[in-house]
Design an enzyme around this catalytic site. Sequence first.
Site, PDB file in Angstrom:
ATOM      1  N   GLU A  22       0.656  -1.192  -0.047  1.00 12.69           N
ATOM      2  CA  GLU A  22       0.110  -0.161  -0.055  1.00 12.69           C
ATOM      3  C   GLU A  22       0.843   1.221   0.101  1.00 12.69           C
ATOM      4  O   GLU A  22       0.187   2.409  -0.320  1.00 12.69           O
ATOM      5  CB  GLU A  22      -0.892   0.047   1.289  1.00 12.69           C
ATOM      6  CG  GLU A  22      -2.296  -0.903   1.161  1.00 12.69           C
ATOM      7  CD  GLU A  22      -3.212  -0.697   0.098  1.00 12.69           C
ATOM      8  OE1 GLU A  22      -3.108   0.527  -0.265  1.00 12.69           O
ATOM      9  OE2 GLU A  22      -3.829  -1.677  -0.282  1.00 12.69           O
ATOM     10  N   GLU A  76       7.508 -22.258   7.727  1.00 14.57           N
ATOM     11  CA  GLU A  76       7.761 -21.263   8.841  1.00 14.57           C
ATOM     12  C   GLU A  76       8.642 -21.667   9.754  1.00 14.57           C
ATOM     13  O   GLU A  76       9.275 -21.052  10.828  1.00 14.57           O
ATOM     14  CB  GLU A  76       6.509 -20.984   9.726  1.00 14.57           C
ATOM     15  CG  GLU A  76       5.977 -22.371  10.353  1.00 14.57           C
ATOM     16  CD  GLU A  76       4.776 -21.723  11.214  1.00 14.57           C
ATOM     17  OE1 GLU A  76       4.948 -22.009  12.531  1.00 14.57           O
ATOM     18  OE2 GLU A  76       3.766 -21.366  10.717  1.00 14.57           O
TER      19      GLU A  76
END
EC number: 4.2.1.126
Length: 300
Positions: free
Chosen positions: A85, A116
């Site tokens: 953004e 992960e």
Amino acid sequence: MKIDLSRLVTESRNPASTEIDTLSTIEMLQVINEEDQKVALAVKAVLPQIAKTVNAITAAFANGGRLVYMGAGTSGRLGILDASECPPTYGTHPDMVIGLIAGGHQAILKAVENAEDDVKMGQDDLKALHLTKHDVVVGIAASGRTPYVLGGLEYAKSIGATTASIACNPECAMAKAADIAILPIVGAEVVTGSSRMKAGTAQKLVLNMLTTGAMIRSGKVFGNLMVDVEATNAKLIQRQTNIVVEATGASKEEAERALNACDRHCKTAILMILADLDAEQAKSRLAAHNGFIRAALNNN
């Protein structure tokens, strides 16, 4: 080393929702909403740590450094969302704020098994970015123990980069691994272990503050107007015009003339109108004041 997940706050059972499967829809939603209201207060409690991180990011930007988010699953996706953004909102280069997720781009839409848990992957992903001591690395994980993130934080610290962690468990490994620990303790989730809920919301609030705060401190906001917004679609073209009108009190026609004279660069158009300059003069003065409109207006 195995971790007893049941001892983590984010994995504990919430007494307010133990019978949630027996409630009506509206009652169920009331429970969720009441729990969500705790999130903003948890974030409020860690504002000093968030402020310290904002200042570190601002200093990094001023020295040509970058902000790099690291996370797995929901945490990684939130970092990518926040990073993505920044270019349209603040006119930044796509490499100024970067989001990394364990497992790479394919993990954005679909979980990548065991990613992960890979410490080395976290280190390698940062090495691939040619991380430097001028960068800031922010690790994100609700549990505060994700190996991928810990590996990244360890590598970042080893080369002198500033590190911060965002987690929702106190005294977690990530808090100890980072220079700055941001720990909004939101408590047990409505659905046990579903850390995309309150923990994810807390992470998003913190990320909003980090980039928004750093962009304001970097001169990309004038008043409360996003004066570095780029005209990448019809909505943003109109927003640019409205921003210039709001910042200067000029008419829409005057705002459009100024924008068209400076390749639709909001800051330049605003300075042209407020300081009665032509486009080249406004660009030159802005450059002399590192893009800060207020400083350019004072011209000291």
